[in-house]
Write a protein that holds these residues in place. Structure first.
Motif, mmCIF file in Angstrom:
data_model
loop_
_atom_site.group_PDB
_atom_site.id
_atom_site.type_symbol
_atom_site.label_atom_id
_atom_site.label_comp_id
_atom_site.label_asym_id
_atom_site.label_seq_id
_atom_site.Cartn_x
_atom_site.Cartn_y
_atom_site.Cartn_z
ATOM 1 N N ALA A 106 2.891 -38.227 27.552
ATOM 2 C CA ALA A 106 3.539 -37.487 28.850
ATOM 3 C C ALA A 106 3.449 -38.079 30.013
ATOM 4 O O ALA A 106 4.426 -37.621 30.864
ATOM 5 N N ALA A 107 2.608 -38.791 30.424
ATOM 6 C CA ALA A 107 2.620 -39.566 31.687
ATOM 7 C C ALA A 107 3.798 -40.436 32.151
ATOM 8 O O ALA A 107 4.084 -40.665 33.238
ATOM 9 N N LEU A 108 4.450 -40.701 30.979
ATOM 10 C CA LEU A 108 5.461 -41.876 31.136
ATOM 11 C C LEU A 108 6.582 -41.277 32.046
ATOM 12 O O LEU A 108 7.381 -41.959 32.757
ATOM 13 N N SER A 158 8.497 -47.799 21.104
ATOM 14 C CA SER A 158 8.422 -46.459 22.153
ATOM 15 C C SER A 158 7.617 -45.714 21.870
ATOM 16 O O SER A 158 7.640 -45.006 20.662
ATOM 17 N N PRO A 159 6.376 -45.546 22.629
ATOM 18 C CA PRO A 159 5.304 -44.543 22.122
ATOM 19 C C PRO A 159 6.078 -43.158 22.173
ATOM 20 O O PRO A 159 5.279 -42.398 21.240
ATOM 21 N N ALA A 160 6.739 -42.731 22.890
ATOM 22 C CA ALA A 160 7.410 -41.548 22.666
ATOM 23 C C ALA A 160 7.939 -41.265 21.358
ATOM 24 O O ALA A 160 7.772 -40.094 20.695
ATOM 25 N N THR A 199 10.521 -48.202 26.585
ATOM 26 C CA THR A 199 10.219 -49.230 25.290
ATOM 27 C C THR A 199 9.277 -50.343 26.054
ATOM 28 O O THR A 199 9.318 -50.644 27.091
ATOM 29 N N PHE A 200 8.409 -50.959 25.093
ATOM 30 C CA PHE A 200 7.654 -51.908 25.577
ATOM 31 C C PHE A 200 7.537 -53.300 24.871
ATOM 32 O O PHE A 200 7.024 -53.355 23.752
#
Length: 436
Positions: free
Chosen positions: A11-13, A86-88, A434-435
């Motif tokens: 959520a902090a993203l 993508s963590p989301a 994305t990372f």
């Protein structure tokens, strides 16, 4: 039981400001947070080309479709996180019931750990002492963290054990290792049952390791969906299953352990369920690792996926949930247009982009389907498009279908998600980080 993740970290993203580093967004948005941008309900017309977007309803449909399919066929899924990084999107998959996430290397694992993913499979050998020591620290620091790696040779096992035994304390948690079974013409993996059993014996003999199951990758065994190719895949999967059965019958797994038997990319997961699924009745956990299904595509996976254009299994079809947007910048010859996207923007390792829609040229116009247009070549930052009677003008903006999502996501650090890719001017409903 599905794996967990750190919802607060994901959520902090939304609270992080965007900047010139985010090529999907214009300068007018720089310095604002993702949440602030989304509050203004921007539209596609507010964003520059070239652009990659994701479809919110398409992503939701694909995640739900695969979750239902796995439940109906009695298999678990640990989606390959390298597809999106993508963590989301990982969170969406985990919330839909994914047993865990799959990754290919330690860097990808480090991103997963930064966002609290609690169960991970590394579909690869891990032989770097530095990486093995970091994983040992993660296991020691978090008793809820589960990780398993692969090994396809005795030498691999020896390297892992040497690195860990010189670092971890007596009584430390053992590292779960799956024997990787390969096939002729495939990629990595022990060739032949006897070699695989030797690897299993080496894992058993290593004090800091634990034999946790058998795994492999059938996607490198075939590259088509004809019956000969599918039978080649099934034959390989039967060999993989026989190694697990031999280990189980010989009592090689620890008492109380539920062994993992894993295969299944995005091209042949129905074959995996058919051949390996019955192993669940003997106490195994069968885990597929499909990753590309979340975005699907308008190319390779449309043709090869079991839930693609020509489905080979029951269930809803997957839908393409990623698109490219390009703008015509030059018409140097009759019937030839040059557009503003190239290899650095849109993928083409499996197929070139597919022209689909022409966006409205003036307010009040509607999008329309295009015909007779073909992307013929792509340079670093330019693409070549031929056209016939459906005339194009400099400045025209088109939507293109894309192939192979694994090489699409890595070109964009921030990806807009839109509410309807077929609309005249879609609303941006999310911005996915994305990372890579």
């Amino acid at each position: 039981m599905s794996a967990s993740y750190d919802a607060a970290a994901v959520a902090a993203l939304a609270d992080k400001p965007v900047s010139w580093r985010d090529k999907a967004l214009p300068p007018a948005f720089w310095g604002r947070t993702v949440a602030e941008i989304l509050a203004g309900k921007p539209r596609l017309s507010d964003l520059p080309t070239p652009l990659l977007t994701l479809s919110a309803p398409g992503l939701r449909h694909n995640v739900d479709t695969m979750a239902r399919w796995c439940a109906a066929h009695g298999v678990e899924i640990a989606p390959h996180g390298k597809t999106t990084m993508s963590p989301a999107l990982w969170a969406t998959q985990l919330e839909a019931g994914a047993w865990g996430m799959t990754f290919a290397n330690a860097f990808q694992l480090s991103v997963a750990r930064a966002f609290g993913v609690s169960r991970v499979m590394i579909a690869n050998a891990m032989i770097s002492p530095l990486q093995l020591r970091w994983i040992a620290d993660e296991l020691a620091a978090d008793q809820g963290f589960e990780v398993m790696v692969w090994a396809d040779s005795v030498r691999t096992v020896e390297i892992m054990e040497a690195a860990r035994s010189a670092y971890v304390e007596a009584g430390a948690r053992r590292l779960d290792v799956l024997v990787e079974v390969g096939g002729i013409g495939g990629r990595t993996g022990a060739r032949g049952a006897e070699t695989a059993l030797e690897v299993a014996a080496a894992i058993e003999a290593a004090p800091t390791l634990r034999l946790a199951g058998v795994a492999g990758y059938e996607g490198a065994i075939a590259h088509g969906a004809d019956e000969a190719g599918l039978e080649h895949v099934r034959s390989y999967l039967r060999d993989l299953a026989s190694v697990h059965t031999r280990l189980q019958e010989d009592g090689r797994y620890d008492d109380g352990l539920v062994p993992v038997v894993s295969a299944g990319g995005s091209a042949y997961f129905e074959q995996v369920a058919q051949v390996l699924g019955p192993l669940t009745s003997t106490g195994a956990r069968v885990v597929i690792r499909s990753g590309a299904y979340i975005a699907h595509d308008d190319g390779y996976y449309r043709e090869i996926s079991p839930l693609g254009e020509a489905p080979r299994t029951d269930g809803d079809r997957l839908v393409p949930a990623m698109h490219g947007w390009i703008r015509i910048t030059s018409q140097p010859e009759p019937g030839l247009a040059i557009f503003d996207a190239g290899k650095r923007d849109l993928p083409f390792d499996e197929n070139l982009p597919e022209p689909q829609l022409l966006r409205p040229r003036t307010p009040g116009d509607a999008v329309r389907r295009v015909e007779g247009m073909t992307v013929t070549k792509m340079n670093d930052q330019h693409g070549f498009l031929t056209f016939g009677t459906d005339a194009l003008q400099i400045g025209d903006e088109l939507r293109v279908g894309l192939s192979h999502p694994c090489t699409a996501f890595d070109k964009w650090g921030l990806i807009p998600v839109i509410d309807d890719p077929d609309a005249d001017d879609p609303v941006v409903v999310d911005l996915i980080r994305t990372f890579f």
